[in-house]
Write a protein that holds these residues in place. Structure first.
Motif, PDB file in Angstrom:
ATOM      1  N   UNK A  67     -43.937  20.316  12.555  1.00  0.00           N
ATOM      2  CA  UNK A  67     -43.977  21.116  11.469  1.00  0.00           C
ATOM      3  C   UNK A  67     -43.358  22.613  12.039  1.00  0.00           C
ATOM      4  N   UNK A  68     -41.946  23.196  11.596  1.00  0.00           N
ATOM      5  CA  UNK A  68     -41.391  24.133  11.931  1.00  0.00           C
ATOM      6  C   UNK A  68     -42.149  25.426  11.647  1.00  0.00           C
ATOM      7  N   UNK A  69     -41.850  26.333  12.321  1.00  0.00           N
ATOM      8  CA  UNK A  69     -42.385  27.880  12.318  1.00  0.00           C
ATOM      9  C   UNK A  69     -41.671  28.476  11.043  1.00  0.00           C
ATOM     10  N   UNK A  70     -42.388  29.320  10.251  1.00  0.00           N
ATOM     11  CA  UNK A  70     -41.756  30.125   9.150  1.00  0.00           C
ATOM     12  C   UNK A  70     -41.748  31.432   9.488  1.00  0.00           C
ATOM     13  N   UNK A  71     -40.328  32.092   9.473  1.00  0.00           N
ATOM     14  CA  UNK A  71     -40.431  33.659   9.824  1.00  0.00           C
ATOM     15  C   UNK A  71     -40.320  33.959  11.100  1.00  0.00           C
ATOM     16  N   UNK A  72     -40.536  32.888  12.187  1.00  0.00           N
ATOM     17  CA  UNK A  72     -40.415  33.020  13.536  1.00  0.00           C
ATOM     18  C   UNK A  72     -39.251  32.578  14.203  1.00  0.00           C
ATOM     19  N   UNK A  73     -38.658  33.572  14.911  1.00  0.00           N
ATOM     20  CA  UNK A  73     -37.348  33.199  15.517  1.00  0.00           C
ATOM     21  C   UNK A  73     -37.396  32.193  16.836  1.00  0.00           C
ATOM     22  N   UNK A  74     -36.523  31.164  16.913  1.00  0.00           N
ATOM     23  CA  UNK A  74     -36.583  30.120  17.569  1.00  0.00           C
ATOM     24  C   UNK A  74     -35.326  29.364  17.516  1.00  0.00           C
ATOM     25  N   UNK A  75     -35.178  28.385  18.519  1.00  0.00           N
ATOM     26  CA  UNK A  75     -33.923  27.500  18.520  1.00  0.00           C
ATOM     27  C   UNK A  75     -34.420  26.388  19.107  1.00  0.00           C
ATOM     28  N   UNK A  76     -33.542  25.001  18.847  1.00  0.00           N
ATOM     29  CA  UNK A  76     -33.676  23.874  19.462  1.00  0.00           C
ATOM     30  C   UNK A  76     -32.563  23.438  20.336  1.00  0.00           C
ATOM     31  N   UNK A  77     -32.976  22.659  21.346  1.00  0.00           N
ATOM     32  CA  UNK A  77     -32.165  22.319  22.528  1.00  0.00           C
ATOM     33  C   UNK A  77     -32.238  20.760  22.653  1.00  0.00           C
ATOM     34  N   UNK A  78     -31.212  19.925  22.959  1.00  0.00           N
ATOM     35  CA  UNK A  78     -31.218  18.518  23.156  1.00  0.00           C
ATOM     36  C   UNK A  78     -31.115  18.340  24.665  1.00  0.00           C
ATOM     37  N   UNK A  79     -32.047  18.504  25.667  1.00  0.00           N
ATOM     38  CA  UNK A  79     -32.417  18.178  26.936  1.00  0.00           C
ATOM     39  C   UNK A  79     -32.572  16.874  27.443  1.00  0.00           C
ATOM     40  N   UNK A  80     -32.405  16.020  26.508  1.00  0.00           N
ATOM     41  CA  UNK A  80     -32.447  14.615  26.558  1.00  0.00           C
ATOM     42  C   UNK A  80     -31.317  13.875  27.102  1.00  0.00           C
ATOM     43  N   UNK A  81     -31.056  12.641  27.016  1.00  0.00           N
ATOM     44  CA  UNK A  81     -29.978  11.951  27.620  1.00  0.00           C
ATOM     45  C   UNK A  81     -29.188  11.001  26.523  1.00  0.00           C
ATOM     46  N   UNK A  82     -29.973  11.241  25.077  1.00  0.00           N
ATOM     47  CA  UNK A  82     -29.138  10.359  24.248  1.00  0.00           C
ATOM     48  C   UNK A  82     -29.298  11.527  22.788  1.00  0.00           C
ATOM     49  N   UNK A  83     -28.268  11.412  21.917  1.00  0.00           N
ATOM     50  CA  UNK A  83     -28.080  12.187  20.934  1.00  0.00           C
ATOM     51  C   UNK A  83     -29.579  12.232  20.095  1.00  0.00           C
ATOM     52  N   UNK A  84     -30.087  13.460  19.840  1.00  0.00           N
ATOM     53  CA  UNK A  84     -31.402  13.449  18.937  1.00  0.00           C
ATOM     54  C   UNK A  84     -31.107  13.301  17.572  1.00  0.00           C
ATOM     55  N   UNK A  85     -31.880  12.583  16.664  1.00  0.00           N
ATOM     56  CA  UNK A  85     -31.551  12.468  15.468  1.00  0.00           C
ATOM     57  C   UNK A  85     -32.801  12.889  14.647  1.00  0.00           C
ATOM     58  N   UNK A  86     -32.898  13.802  13.738  1.00  0.00           N
ATOM     59  CA  UNK A  86     -33.932  14.613  13.255  1.00  0.00           C
ATOM     60  C   UNK A  86     -33.843  14.481  11.605  1.00  0.00           C
ATOM     61  N   UNK A  87     -34.758  14.076  11.208  1.00  0.00           N
ATOM     62  CA  UNK A  87     -34.802  14.277   9.373  1.00  0.00           C
ATOM     63  C   UNK A  87     -35.807  15.312   9.192  1.00  0.00           C
ATOM     64  N   UNK A  88     -34.991  16.243   8.470  1.00  0.00           N
ATOM     65  CA  UNK A  88     -35.909  17.471   8.137  1.00  0.00           C
ATOM     66  C   UNK A  88     -36.326  17.603   6.463  1.00  0.00           C
ATOM     67  N   UNK A  89     -37.559  18.004   6.153  1.00  0.00           N
ATOM     68  CA  UNK A  89     -37.693  18.253   4.710  1.00  0.00           C
ATOM     69  C   UNK A  89     -38.100  19.601   4.363  1.00  0.00           C
ATOM     70  N   UNK A  90     -37.343  20.250   3.495  1.00  0.00           N
ATOM     71  CA  UNK A  90     -37.571  21.657   3.202  1.00  0.00           C
ATOM     72  C   UNK A  90     -38.258  21.808   1.949  1.00  0.00           C
ATOM     73  N   UNK A  91     -39.085  22.695   1.809  1.00  0.00           N
ATOM     74  CA  UNK A  91     -39.651  23.167   0.613  1.00  0.00           C
ATOM     75  C   UNK A  91     -39.042  24.556   0.245  1.00  0.00           C
ATOM     76  N   UNK A  92     -38.263  24.555  -0.490  1.00  0.00           N
ATOM     77  CA  UNK A  92     -37.228  25.838  -0.976  1.00  0.00           C
ATOM     78  C   UNK A  92     -37.193  26.050  -2.294  1.00  0.00           C
ATOM     79  N   UNK A  93     -36.356  27.101  -2.719  1.00  0.00           N
ATOM     80  CA  UNK A  93     -35.799  27.223  -3.970  1.00  0.00           C
ATOM     81  C   UNK A  93     -34.434  27.379  -4.194  1.00  0.00           C
TER      82      UNK A  93
END
Length: 120
Positions: A80-106
């Motif tokens: 569960x991602x942070x809301x309103x908090x500054x951050x970033x992501x990095x792939x430090x692993x050895x294979x591509x990272x595949x992520x499915x994200x679900x947004x509750x937006x307008x």
């Protein structure tokens, strides 16, 4: 053979322990995104104005907030991602990272907002 079910996460907090905000007022717009992060990819600093959560289906992804706190998400885990908090992501692993994200937006709201952070 019967259907298998496994609850990956149930929470009212983001990964850093912060309480999620109340729902937005008005008509919701649900968005599902698939992200593929190549090995070594480092996203720009950003924040999310809306609640979002996801499941990493391949690889590993490290999320870092502007204070240096980190969360490593492993294959098969929900986050569960942070809301309103500054951050970033990095792939430090050895294979591509595949992520499915679900947004509750307008309608008309961005899913993320780029931010400038002075690297420490």
């Amino acid at each position: 053979m019967s259907t298998q079910k496994l609850e990956l996460i149930r929470t009212s907090q983001s990964w850093d322990g912060a309480e999620l905000p109340d729902y937005l007022q008005g008509r919701p717009e649900l968005v599902v995104m698939k992200y593929v992060f190549p090995v070594g990819e480092k996203l720009e600093w950003h924040h999310h104005p809306v609640m979002n959560y996801g499941v990493l289906v391949q690889g590993e992804l490290t999320i870092i907030d502007q204070n240096g706190r980190t969360k490593v998400v492993h294959e098969g885990e929900a986050v569960v991602e942070m809301v309103g908090t500054v951050h970033h992501g990095e792939n430090r692993g050895t294979v591509p990272a595949v992520l499915y994200m679900f947004y509750l937006s307008q309608e008309g709201l961005p899913l993320s907002v780029p931010c400038t952070v002075k690297e420490q």
